[in-house]
Design a protein around this motif. Sequence first.
Motif: not given
Lengths: 347, 347, 347, 347
Positions: A185-204
């Motif tokens: 359901q997600n647009h993967i490219d809108s997530y930092q590092a293509r990690f489709p999770s609310v934690r994507h900013n942590e990863i970035a």
Amino acid sequence: MSANQFGSRFVITSFGESHGTALGVLIDGCPAGVTFDEALLKKELERRRPGHHGAGAGQVVGQVVSGRAETDAAEVLSGVFEGKTLGTPIAMIVRNQDARSEDYAQIQKAPRAGHADDMWKNKFGHSDHRGGGRSSGRETVSRVMAGSVAQMMMAHVSAPTKVIGYASQIGSYELTPDERVRVTQNHIDSYQARFPSVRHNEIAEMLKKAQESGESYGGVAEILVQNPPANLGQPVFHKLKSDLAQAFLSVGAANGFELGLGFESAAVQGTSFHQGSQEAYGGIRGGISTGESILLRVSFKPTSSILDVAKKGRHDPCIVTRAIPVLEAMTWLVLADHYLWSKTDRI
Amino acid sequence: MSANQFGSRFVITSFGESHGTALGVLIDGCPAGVTFDEALLKKELERRRPGHHGAGAGQVVGQVVSGRAETDAAEVLSGVFEGKTLGTPIAMIVRNQDARSEDYAQIQKAPRAGHADDMWKNKFGHSDHRGGGRSSGRETVSRVMAGSVAQMMMAHVSAPTKVIGYASQIGSYELTPDERVRVTQNHIDSYQARFPSVRHNEIAEMLKKAQESGESYGGVAEILVQNPPANLGQPVFHKLKSDLAQAFLSVGAANGFELGLGFESAAVQGTSFHQGSQEAYGGIRGGISTGESILLRVSFKPTSSILDVAKKGRHDPCIVTRAIPVLEAMTWLVLADHYLWSKTDRI
Amino acid sequence: MSANQFGSRFVITSFGESHGTALGVLIDGCPAGVTFDEALLKKELERRRPGHHGAGAGQVVGQVVSGRAETDAAEVLSGVFEGKTLGTPIAMIVRNQDARSEDYAQIQKAPRAGHADDMWKNKFGHSDHRGGGRSSGRETVSRVMAGSVAQMMMAHVSAPTKVIGYASQIGSYELTPDERVRVTQNHIDSYQARFPSVRHNEIAEMLKKAQESGESYGGVAEILVQNPPANLGQPVFHKLKSDLAQAFLSVGAANGFELGLGFESAAVQGTSFHQGSQEAYGGIRGGISTGESILLRVSFKPTSSILDVAKKGRHDPCIVTRAIPVLEAMTWLVLADHYLWSKTDRI
Amino acid sequence: MSANQFGSRFVITSFGESHGTALGVLIDGCPAGVTFDEALLKKELERRRPGHHGAGAGQVVGQVVSGRAETDAAEVLSGVFEGKTLGTPIAMIVRNQDARSEDYAQIQKAPRAGHADDMWKNKFGHSDHRGGGRSSGRETVSRVMAGSVAQMMMAHVSAPTKVIGYASQIGSYELTPDERVRVTQNHIDSYQARFPSVRHNEIAEMLKKAQESGESYGGVAEILVQNPPANLGQPVFHKLKSDLAQAFLSVGAANGFELGLGFESAAVQGTSFHQGSQEAYGGIRGGISTGESILLRVSFKPTSSILDVAKKGRHDPCIVTRAIPVLEAMTWLVLADHYLWSKTDRI
């Protein structure tokens, strides 16, 4: 079969050095009459570029991927006329503009730890030391161009097929089961590092620090193929899983491949496994696609461009994010190749 | 490249149905002058046979692998003269003697869960339903024959090279780190189920029960290549890891592949990974062998021949044990192919 | 592409030494569902045999072709089930029974003039000196078996296609224009030496004398393809004429190839040539079949099995007659290969 | 093996349409370390160009070959670094500058007699009608570029090898025996139409008239290979003669091939043939080069670009002259391919 060639029917040959005149790909075997979608080609090349896969892409370039400013405008040299393929070879190139080979000049003296630089030198005697030459990740431009044409071809014959790639692990961060379910359901490219999770900013944030400090992380990419054509795969040596494994392991830092449950299935008893969902199989049985979703996983070692050399060489702290469009391209290539191959299964 | 063909220089084509007249393999590309070691061929075929990999092999047939009494005497039809290869195609066959196709007759009506039977039917329209036809594990006889010739060839050019396969996981049993270290000192085939651990008898017991109850287990096989030639692998699409992955995933129930640390490396930081031992890389860098030991892992799903059909079909409760000589054969084939390929790396 | 392999889609590999255990062929790429016509296979093998192409064949064996009593019963090892192809590799062999290698033993000391014996020895270092080993004309058994399967496949998709071979020149005897026109109405095999002329008995007489005196003759074979499918041929390197030339020149003593007018067209002015009949083109334009009859010519040098060695080696005084079923087989192989190839011309 | 690919070891793929963006070739399989001779590349491209093969080349352009002003400056995109090959794919292109596609626009409505235009349209459904697209003789630019690299490679391993091409027949003019003997002493390119005879000016005159009146002539080219390496050729389907025949018949208007005596040998008795000079064999026995000179002949039909369409299309009145550098290039490609192949004949 030559070294830089992939596929048996939809045959591609990749060429070009990282800091040479151009990178390119030649496709021989694409049928005539395929609508050539230049916008798709452009989009896929853009997706492969550093820093162009997040909402605020502009801002995060330096954080998650190498800041190399590659423009990567493809030029189609042959095989397309009046918007359609001719059935003749399709040659596409991208010229190298941002060479900065002076940054890489010192590689000549000090091969980078874990890099392929010295391996090529040993093997061939003569190698292009500038930025890894052909062992550079930049070679994947060729794959993405070819993969986009494979995707155009498949749009004619299997329109509902989708190939969705995403990072399922970066360093110690892994997607939760819930997050994985929501992937489609997600647009993967809108997530930092293509990690489709609310934690994507942590990863970035983690990756930004890594880049500054010369650290790097491994990870896992997943490729989900929705609505693939059934009956693809050629037993016994070109089973669909076999060719996909070859395709994925040909990517730079890839060091693992799984279909369906993969290594986890080792500990599962047969009675559970075979009564379980099709996920266990991953959509391929007997080496042949069933038509159900295909689930594939690829592991990557931490990138090796670390320490001082790397700082100048603009390294990626984790290769997974940028590898995703490449893995998607390789998946399209395998699908297109096997689709054409299947045309002669029966008289 | 045809469907049943593997390799670019040392090219093999596998043929034969499980319950057809014969299984065989054709090798085109083996140089002239290779000493043909019939004893090795015989030994490797023997190792592939059910129940012939333990000290008390005779007794444990029924326990750990399918009790099918295959004799598998190879006949060399061509390509060898006065004890040496001629540089012409080497054809070898094994006739099928223990067909018992009546046992399998019901497959026609009831395709086995998880089996490839129905897939082949869907794909080709017409299929040999007897014992899985060509999707049967019996096809691997061809690979073992070919692999033994590859091994003969490599003995001429890289005598110290060894390929050692063993089970590192069967169901929930895993080798301990200590056990893995000792692997190279052991005669793997003297352990039940080729699991080189003091616990091997427990596993044999578990598998015996599984066979009786229609249960099955997955597992993991490891292949250790000691003293491989350096500089094997053809970038970019025929990296050594890439061709090995294809080779291994072409084996029946294989669903995962790892080089070196594989999926574990995802969670390791780059600074640790690259300062660690060569094990992390697994002996291949930039897709090219370094000359250091190559470590490979292959996961297998639990076998699907379970329940009533399987009881009659004499199923293996765990495929890993029997897959090991096959994986070793595939490894030799990749090494031989790439050795020949490397002869033209430089002018 | 390996040395003993022919074709890109309908891929065959030929194997076997003249005096080894068996000769055979492996076909990988034949679609499933082709009706396997054992009678056709048998007939074509019979036609290739010495002395079986004339009304009074029994009597003329010694006259026109080598008297070697080859029975050549084919055994199908795989790929066929319940009378139809499975889409899996089709392996077929013919065991060598009449080896008489003692006759040929002296070749080891005295390579035959013009024979390939010494060439193979030079090239491979180790060769099978018995009867020419794999350079023997006996290798063509493999081609005829494969060609008959190609013919079976084409019967499904292009039933009216016929391939008619005949000798158009033997020594100084040439067909007259009238005789050539009547070729399609004749049963070629009822003529001595497959020379469809009232003069065929003269030729038989000449060849008989040649055999006795150790003389030999060259000649020309013509292959006429009636009602071929249109649109076969893959530009630019696999034009239909290009692959046919390769196919024909791979036959032992062949040393010339012509399409349509061939060398004669050199002296014809363009205005005449292009206003002339389709014969000038020979049914192929731009490398692609037009659907009109294809006319091909192949020249053969005089056989080299002459003088004393030859007398014992049972030589053919003219190779053309026996080459005809082989050329027909190669033609069917090219047609089948290109038919399958053409399935992916357009999306 | 794909349609536009040639070779098994030294593998080339040709691409590009006559009036598209560029023509080019990709070489995969050239070893590392070959000295890249740009001057040779330039010279060979120049030799292929119209009007650059005669003493007074400038004046005779309009006489003997099409007056199309092709500049054909090659650009090397990859695979060469610091003057040597890298062992990576070598991509070379020539951009189309003199497109004049308006001249050819009418082809869309009126396919030229004998041209491949309509064949491609039938086969692929969609074709590039401008100047023959990929069926144009302009495609041979790719072959000449590739052939020059093959020549560079062979200079390392077989320096004395020479490939000499010349016209031996144009229309009804044939070289006399004396003229043919002197061929090796001549600088072929200094003769009009590459016909090394005192009568070359007559021929030039004849061709000039033909061009004006819309007439055309066929002809024969001969290729003499001096001091070829011995032991080249892979039996049984890739005999040297077999691959040469394929190579030559893949050239546009070629419709005949001869090795040594070729069709003439049909009428020669074996006792004469085999006691004769090596010319009869043409330097190849058993499909393998002996090391003696190889003599090859190729016939060409009269060019089809005649009448009004042709006048605008700047046609060649005889294709042989321009085909010679192309045939030489194909010869070098076969030699290079087989040289690399022979590296694995023996262990």
